[in-house]
Each structure stands twice: as C-alpha cells, then as structure tokens.
Design a protein around this motif. Structure first.
Motif, PDB file in Angstrom:
ATOM      1  N   THR B  99       0.898  -1.223   0.029  1.00 43.13           N
ATOM      2  CA  THR B  99       0.112  -0.062  -0.207  1.00 43.13           C
ATOM      3  C   THR B  99       0.869   1.173  -0.014  1.00 43.13           C
ATOM      4  N   PHE B 100       2.020   1.143   0.696  1.00 37.36           N
ATOM      5  CA  PHE B 100       2.892   2.399   0.850  1.00 37.36           C
ATOM      6  C   PHE B 100       3.487   2.418  -0.285  1.00 37.36           C
ATOM      7  N   LEU B 101       3.998   1.608  -0.962  1.00 41.59           N
ATOM      8  CA  LEU B 101       4.827   1.761  -2.377  1.00 41.59           C
ATOM      9  C   LEU B 101       3.764   2.218  -3.500  1.00 41.59           C
ATOM     10  N   ARG B 102       2.717   1.740  -3.263  1.00 44.90           N
ATOM     11  CA  ARG B 102       1.597   2.309  -4.550  1.00 44.90           C
ATOM     12  C   ARG B 102       1.446   3.725  -4.354  1.00 44.90           C
ATOM     13  N   THR B 103       0.979   3.883  -2.900  1.00 46.62           N
ATOM     14  CA  THR B 103       0.378   5.245  -2.809  1.00 46.62           C
ATOM     15  C   THR B 103       1.674   6.378  -2.922  1.00 46.62           C
ATOM     16  N   ALA B 104       2.742   5.720  -2.430  1.00 45.04           N
ATOM     17  CA  ALA B 104       3.961   6.669  -2.895  1.00 45.04           C
ATOM     18  C   ALA B 104       4.147   6.967  -4.449  1.00 45.04           C
ATOM     19  N   LEU B 105       4.065   5.743  -5.309  1.00 47.65           N
ATOM     20  CA  LEU B 105       4.308   6.024  -6.372  1.00 47.65           C
ATOM     21  C   LEU B 105       3.290   6.852  -7.220  1.00 47.65           C
ATOM     22  N   ASN B 106       2.003   6.510  -7.038  1.00 50.15           N
ATOM     23  CA  ASN B 106       0.942   7.140  -7.557  1.00 50.15           C
ATOM     24  C   ASN B 106       0.760   8.557  -7.239  1.00 50.15           C
ATOM     25  N   SER B 107       1.092   8.807  -5.990  1.00 50.70           N
ATOM     26  CA  SER B 107       1.283  10.436  -5.701  1.00 50.70           C
ATOM     27  C   SER B 107       2.291  11.322  -6.409  1.00 50.70           C
ATOM     28  N   GLN B 108       3.319  10.584  -6.540  1.00 57.81           N
ATOM     29  CA  GLN B 108       4.245  11.294  -7.243  1.00 57.81           C
ATOM     30  C   GLN B 108       3.904  11.215  -8.912  1.00 57.81           C
ATOM     31  N   ARG B 109       3.326  10.240  -9.150  1.00 53.07           N
ATOM     32  CA  ARG B 109       2.785  10.308 -10.874  1.00 53.07           C
ATOM     33  C   ARG B 109       1.795  11.422 -10.794  1.00 53.07           C
ATOM     34  N   LYS B 110       0.851  11.323  -9.831  1.00 53.48           N
ATOM     35  CA  LYS B 110      -0.107  12.558 -10.074  1.00 53.48           C
ATOM     36  C   LYS B 110       0.575  14.103  -9.976  1.00 53.48           C
ATOM     37  N   ALA B 111       1.252  13.878  -8.979  1.00 51.32           N
ATOM     38  CA  ALA B 111       1.999  15.324  -8.845  1.00 51.32           C
ATOM     39  C   ALA B 111       2.598  15.806 -10.228  1.00 51.32           C
ATOM     40  N   ARG B 112       3.160  14.768 -10.996  1.00 46.67           N
ATOM     41  CA  ARG B 112       3.900  15.236 -12.255  1.00 46.67           C
ATOM     42  C   ARG B 112       3.017  15.177 -13.304  1.00 46.67           C
ATOM     43  N   GLY B 113       1.479  15.098 -13.192  1.00 47.96           N
ATOM     44  CA  GLY B 113       0.765  15.155 -14.121  1.00 47.96           C
ATOM     45  C   GLY B 113       0.685  13.685 -15.137  1.00 47.96           C
ATOM     46  N   GLU B 114       1.341  12.611 -14.341  1.00 48.46           N
ATOM     47  CA  GLU B 114       1.297  11.100 -15.266  1.00 48.46           C
ATOM     48  C   GLU B 114      -0.109  10.570 -14.637  1.00 48.46           C
ATOM     49  N   GLU B 115      -0.435   9.671 -15.643  1.00 47.10           N
ATOM     50  CA  GLU B 115      -1.246   8.607 -15.183  1.00 47.10           C
ATOM     51  C   GLU B 115      -0.871   7.647 -14.061  1.00 47.10           C
ATOM     52  N   GLU B 116      -1.952   7.367 -13.019  1.00 52.29           N
ATOM     53  CA  GLU B 116      -1.596   6.500 -12.019  1.00 52.29           C
ATOM     54  C   GLU B 116      -1.686   5.017 -12.628  1.00 52.29           C
ATOM     55  N   LEU B 117      -0.589   4.319 -11.855  1.00 54.97           N
ATOM     56  CA  LEU B 117      -0.501   3.008 -12.283  1.00 54.97           C
ATOM     57  C   LEU B 117      -1.648   2.349 -11.708  1.00 54.97           C
ATOM     58  N   ASN B 118      -2.237   1.094 -12.426  1.00 53.14           N
ATOM     59  CA  ASN B 118      -3.438   0.488 -11.879  1.00 53.14           C
ATOM     60  C   ASN B 118      -2.730  -0.723 -11.198  1.00 53.14           C
ATOM     61  N   ALA B 119      -3.644  -1.425 -10.594  1.00 56.52           N
ATOM     62  CA  ALA B 119      -3.292  -2.471  -9.460  1.00 56.52           C
ATOM     63  C   ALA B 119      -2.442  -3.546 -10.113  1.00 56.52           C
ATOM     64  N   ALA B 120      -2.939  -3.897 -11.405  1.00 55.89           N
ATOM     65  CA  ALA B 120      -2.280  -5.082 -11.971  1.00 55.89           C
ATOM     66  C   ALA B 120      -0.736  -4.697 -12.421  1.00 55.89           C
ATOM     67  N   ASP B 121      -0.753  -3.782 -12.996  1.00 50.58           N
ATOM     68  CA  ASP B 121       0.566  -2.962 -13.627  1.00 50.58           C
ATOM     69  C   ASP B 121       1.404  -2.911 -12.400  1.00 50.58           C
ATOM     70  N   PHE B 122       1.050  -2.162 -11.566  1.00 50.96           N
ATOM     71  CA  PHE B 122       1.884  -2.167 -10.311  1.00 50.96           C
ATOM     72  C   PHE B 122       2.326  -3.200  -9.822  1.00 50.96           C
ATOM     73  N   LEU B 123       1.365  -4.168  -9.444  1.00 51.42           N
ATOM     74  CA  LEU B 123       2.000  -5.546  -8.974  1.00 51.42           C
ATOM     75  C   LEU B 123       2.906  -6.263  -9.737  1.00 51.42           C
ATOM     76  N   LYS B 124       2.752  -6.359 -11.203  1.00 47.25           N
ATOM     77  CA  LYS B 124       3.799  -6.866 -11.981  1.00 47.25           C
ATOM     78  C   LYS B 124       5.139  -5.986 -11.891  1.00 47.25           C
ATOM     79  N   LEU B 125       5.132  -4.597 -11.730  1.00 50.80           N
ATOM     80  CA  LEU B 125       6.352  -3.903 -11.503  1.00 50.80           C
ATOM     81  C   LEU B 125       7.102  -4.088 -10.233  1.00 50.80           C
ATOM     82  N   VAL B 126       6.381  -4.400  -9.074  1.00 50.71           N
ATOM     83  CA  VAL B 126       6.791  -4.334  -7.849  1.00 50.71           C
ATOM     84  C   VAL B 126       7.528  -5.746  -7.891  1.00 50.71           C
ATOM     85  N   ARG B 127       6.631  -6.914  -8.242  1.00 50.15           N
ATOM     86  CA  ARG B 127       7.365  -8.240  -8.225  1.00 50.15           C
ATOM     87  C   ARG B 127       8.692  -8.286  -9.167  1.00 50.15           C
ATOM     88  N   GLU B 128       8.744  -7.769 -10.050  1.00 51.47           N
ATOM     89  CA  GLU B 128       9.967  -7.743 -10.926  1.00 51.47           C
ATOM     90  C   GLU B 128      11.049  -7.077 -10.238  1.00 51.47           C
TER      91      GLU B 128
END
Lengths: 422, 251
Positions: B99-128
C-alpha cells in the motif's frame, strides 16, 4: 436511604420521561419492580459519581430528551452482509421491515414478558442486577424497569448467518429505551451486528448469556449522527470454554456512553472487547468496561483506540477484577489516544484489582500526537502530509479492527471507517 | 543536477550551527561520495535536502535541475526526483508495504501530471523489482519495515528507489548495520540503478561500501563544510590514515 437533593431531582426527572410499562406476567412485573427499586436506591448518575467523573450525564438524565434532527440513513458496511435483519423504527420493532425469522427463535420483549413461560425469563433483569455490583449502573436498572421494546433471541445451535439489528430513526424527538435479551444454548454460536442512529436519545441494555462452549461475536456501528446522545450497556455472562468478542466502530456523537460488563464464570472462557473511535469537534465518547474473572484459566482482552481532533474528547474506564479463585487469569488491556491537535482530550483510567496470586495481567495506556518520524518518512516518498496522516490514523485504528475474528467483516469495517472519514 | 551553494543551517531548537557553508555539485550520471567523521553534518545535509522539520537554513541554496529545493515540501521534492535512502528506515505498524509503495508511486505520478498505475501493472512492476533484490512476497505484505532485519530494511529502501526511479538519490549510511553479504546485495541494487540520467550522493563513514559502489568523486566533510574533494583514492587514504591527518591539513 435518601439521596442528595440534586441526585433525587435527576432521578425523578429521568423517571418522569418514560411512561410506565403495561402490566405483564407476574415474574416480569416482579423483575421490573425490583429494577425500579434498584434505580431509585442508586439514583440517576451525576457528575459527582466516581464513574461519571469524565462524562457529564446531564443530557442522559434530563426530563426531556433534546430534539435531534434526523439525518438520512447511512449506507453501512453491513448492507453487503447476508444477515437476518431485525428493524426498529424510533425504538419500536417493525415486523414489516424485518426479515422473516428462520433458524432461530426471536420474540419481541413485550410478548416474552407477557408469557408465563419462556426460556429467557431467568435472564431478564438478572444479568443487569448482577452487573450492579460493585459499580452502580443506574441507567441500566431504569431501562429494565421501564423498557417496553426489545428483542429476545434464543440461539439453540449454529446460525448460518449473522443477526443484524438496525435501529432506524424518523421522529426527531423519540426518546428510546430498548432492552434485548440474548440466550445461547451450550455449544451454540451467534454473530450479532448492530447499526443505526436509534433515537434523539437512547438507552439500550443487552443481557447476553454465553454458556459452556458457546460463542458470541458482536460488531456495532455508531455512525456519523453528529448529535447522538445515549448509553449502551452490555451485560454478559460467560460459561466454561466460551467465547465473547465485541467490537465497536464509532465516529461522531456528542455524548455516547458504552458500558460493557463481563463476568467470566466458567473455566477457560475468553472475552474480548475492542473499540475504534474517531472524533472530530463536538464529540464525547465514553467506554466503560468491567471484566470480572471468577474462574480458572480465563483470558480477557480490552483494546481501545481513539483518534481525536478539533476539541473532541474520549474517555476510557477499564477494569479487570480477578477474584481469589481465578488462578491462571490472563488479563490484558490497552487504551490509546491519538491526538491530532492540542485541543482534544483523551482521558483514561485503567484499573486492575487482583486477589489471585497466579495471574498474568498487563495494561497500558498511551496518548500522543502523530508520529512525526513516520510522517516524514511517508512524505519523503512523495505522499502529502494529509494523506500520510490518514494512513497513520487508519493504521492506528486497525489494531482494534484486527480484534474482529471474521476477516470479511473486518474488511467491511475497514471500508466503513474509510467511507466515514472521507 | 544537484547544486548546493554556501549552505548554512542550524537546529531550530538549539540554535546550534551544523552546516557552515557547504558547496557541492553532483552532475547527472555521476556518483559522489561524502565521507567524514561523526558529527560532521553529513546526515543533517541529507535531511535538509529532503525537507525534514527541525532545521533552519540560515544562508545559501540547494537546487535540483534549477528547482529550488528549499522552498518545497518533502513530498514535492520527491516528485521532483529527489530520494533519500534512510540510515534508519522507519517502522510503520499497520501500513502495508505494498500500500505504501503504491500510494507513494501514484502520488508522485499524479504530482507530475502522469497517469496513475493500476493495481495489475503495479503488482507486475513491484514483483519484478523485488525479485532482483531478493525481497519475497511476505516482505511486501508485511507492514512497512516492521520486523524487518537490518539488511531487509536497507533492501526495502533500495526497492523504493527502484520503484520511484528518482533523478537524484541520496544514500545516508546505507552500509550501517549490514554484514558483507547484505552490503553486496544492496550495492548491486544501487549499481543496477546507475544510469546517465541519474546521480547519486553516497554518505558513508567507511570506504568499504565504495568498493562496491564505485564513486566518481569523493568529498570529505568536517565541521559542517566540505574540506577536501578528490577521486576514489581519497577514500582509500581515509581508510589507511583516518580523518585526523586530513582534518589537520585543513585547519
């Protein structure tokens, strides 16, 4: 014995707020008369009583309940749960809005009290009376004496779904007394859910008998009704190897007093009481718990977590009494306040009274602000201060939510809390 | 990239001057190390750059790609691409690592005007990313840093770095509390992130971390200032001779 003048006045005023119940069968009349006697001897609570030091009971003892506007009925986490619904509207049982009773015996209180014979007749007023010693609970005695409404639930085995009591409101002035009696047979189990705004003012008493090997799970929602004013008393008696677990989620409410009185009377019984509360502004929430260990090798746990801001107040009075023969008692109690500003108050009075020599009892109480180190850590990863604080608040309250045994219900409560805090 | 000019700072509560004119530039793509004795102000520098409360900047400036860092809130600095790997990563009971990692990542993406990462893409990224750092599913599920060993905490810091892909990474004594194997694993994680678009500032007491993360430039900090800068050989000199000679030379 005469009461001090101020107490006598409060006692009479409050009694005058309720119509006398119609005559019932002989045993019920006797139980009510005895309760009325208890109430009149003890007198209504005032600020000078030891157990009302932190909570001013004036609104609960006034001769007339303060009018309180009816808010739209909240969607609750329980709406997703397949349960047997029992619906009260303004304190009156509503047959048409309730589900058909199946798999369990449920009667209205008035019907039971009018009958000469009922399996629960030995419980009515009995557990309340036992819970009056050593601490007086006059509001509960008044309830036994005067309440006309309530449900009597007799569980003989395993129920395939929870029973949910919804207390709905329509009348902005309704002053509610409800008295529930819940009897489980040996080996039986019940999950009881409670929700709803109840009334302009309320006084609910539930007497719960959990005999040998029975298990009782309870989850209560006290929602966003800002002006909620009322008291709840749960009197539970536990037999050997039995389990009792009660959890309350509370937000808002100008005056809410939740008392839980538990008596562990059989060996190896287990009693857990927990509450997660979030108060903002004109909020006063009082948890008063009394656990009596009167058998060997019993465990009790009290977990109370309160988040407060904008002048909100919460208090916790928790007691563990270990009687001389209650060896191998394992008693635990934690109460914690998270204050989000300097205006809020968390008042705690943990008490242990132990007469057995082979016991393990521990208690703790803490109060403080949000952890700045943790906030900075979260913020340094790009999370805003507000969101970081929300994460810490939810994490703090989650320790109480974890006390709920059923994971699905626990998750529903987490969702409810987030919805309420939004 | 990172430009620090004449930075002076004191503790808010004690009025004690800690930084006394730090000048430092870390260009993109480079790894700079700061070494120095206890109390020289190394960790304070990292806290001030990332925006921790309790310090007052009395003079000087710090910017990242021309953006004034000192004007920004900590989370805004993070969104600008600054990352601090903590010397003591904080345990946060009740907040799940994922939850922490996803909130942090998406907060930063939002602040930069980027699209937030969905749950599935996030999961894939974090596992890798977790796999490369030998972080198992259990560590991802547990509350942030709670019950983690020293090595696990530091690996978790590097995982956050890998997920957030900052431009400027500050490592505050990342080697402290690590055994040799754990240090290697952490260093490998850092080295995997080295890129022409990313700079590192590695704060350490000891030269041994720099065996694994090879710096381009080594600075020696003492009494709130950079007193000497040089190549990797400077770190070896400290290892052989200690700080005393260097400090005397500077005095």
């Amino acid at each position: 014995m005469t009461l001090p003048a101020q107490k006598q006045k409060a006692t009479d005023d409050l009694l005058g707020a309720y119509d006398a119940p119609t005559s019932a069968s002989r045993w019920a009349n006797e139980a009510r008369e005895a309760a009325l006697g208890r109430y009149q001897n003890m007198g209504a609570p005032t600020r000078r009583d030891e157990y009302w030091k932190y909570t001013n009971p004036a609104a609960l003892t006034a001769g007339i309940a303060t009018e309180n506007p009816v808010a739209p009925t909240d969607v609750t986490a329980f709406d997703q749960v397949d349960s047997l619904k029992l619906v009260f509207v303004d304190g009156r049982f509503d047959v048409h809005r309730s589900d058909a009773i199946q798999g369990v015996q449920i009667n209205q209180l008035a019907d039971v009290l009018a009958a000469d014979i009922h399996a629960c007749k030995d419980l009515f007023g009995e557990l309340e009376a036992r819970g009056q010693k050593p601490v007086h609970r006059p509001l509960a005695a008044l309830n036994t004496a005067m309440a006309k409404e309530g449900v009597v639930i007799h569980v003989k085995g395993q129920l395939d779904r929870p029973v949910e009591i919804q207390y709905l409101r329509e009348d902005p002035t309704a002053d509610i007394l409800i008295h529930n009696v819940i009897k489980l047979d040996k080996d039986a189990s019940l999950t009881l859910l409670e929700s709803g705004a109840i009334g302009a003012r309320f006084n609910i008493v539930s007497e719960i008998d959990v005999p040998d090997n029975a298990s009782f799970h309870h989850i209560r929602l006290q929602g966003r009704e800002t002006q909620r004013a009322g008291s709840n008393h749960i009197f539970a008696r536990l037999g050997a190897e039995s389990l009792f677990k009660s959890f309350t989620l509370a937000v808002n409410g100008t005056l809410t007093r939740n008392e839980t009185i538990i008596e562990l009377t059989g060996d190896n019984a287990n009693a857990h009481v927990a509450c997660a509360a979030a108060g903002d502004g004109d909020f006063h929430h009082d948890d008063t718990v009394f656990v009596t260990h009167d058998a060997v090798n019993c465990e009790s746990r009290q977990v109370f977590k309160k988040v407060l801001r904008n002048g909100a107040t919460s208090c916790f009075q928790g007691k563990i009494l270990v009687k001389p023969d209650a060896q191998k008692t394992d008693g635990y109690q934690i109460s914690q306040g998270l204050l989000l500003d300097d205006d809020s108050n968390f008042l705690a009075k943990p008490e242990l009274e132990i007469y057995a020599d082979d016991v393990a009892c521990s208690h703790g109480s803490t109060c403080g602000g949000a952890d700045e180190t943790a906030l900075f850590y979260l913020m340094s990863r790009g999370i805003s201060r507000d969101q970081a604080q929300d994460m810490l608040v939810l994490a703090f309250l989650d320790e109480a939510i974890q006390e709920i045994a059923d994971e699905t219900l626990a998750d529903a409560i987490r969702g409810q809390l987030q919805a309420w805090l939004r | 990239m990172l430009k620090i000019t004449n930075l002076h700072a004191s503790l808010e509560e004690e009025d004690k001057q800690i930084l006394k004119g730090v000048n430092l530039e870390v260009p993109t793509g480079k790894v700079h190390a700061i070494m120095g004795p206890n109390g020289s102000g190394k960790s304070t520098l990292s806290y001030i750059l990332s925006g921790k409360d309790g310090y007052e900047v009395t003079d000087g400036s710090a910017s990242l790609d021309g953006v004034d860092l000192l004007e920004l809130e900590p989370e805004e600095r993070a969104a600008e691409g600054l990352f601090l790997a903590f010397q003591y990563p904080v345990e946060i009971p009740g907040v799940g690592n994922m939850t922490f990692l996803r909130t942090a990542l998406n907060s930063q993406r939002k602040a930069r005007g980027e699209e937030e990462l969905n749950a599935a893409d996030f999961l894939k990224l974090v596992r890798e990313k977790a796999k490369a750092l030998k972080i198992d599913a259990d560590m991802l599920k547990r509350p942030v840093n709670v019950g983690f060993s020293g090595g696990e905490k530091k690996r978790n810091e590097i995982l956050q770095m890998a997920m957030l892909e900052p431009k400027m990474c500050i490592l505050d004594e990342t080697d402290s509390g690590l055994d040799v194997d754990a240090m290697k694993l952490v260093a490998e994680g850092v080295n995997a992130l080295r890129s022409p678009d990313r700079a590192f500032l590695v704060i350490t007491h000891y030269q041994r971390l720099l065996d694994h993360i090879k710096p381009d430039v080594v600075h020696i900090m003492a009494d709130g200032k950079i007193i000497k800068s040089g190549g990797p050989e400077l770190a070896l000199q400290v290892e052989d001779e200690g700080y005393a000679d260097l400090l005397e030379g500077a005095a």
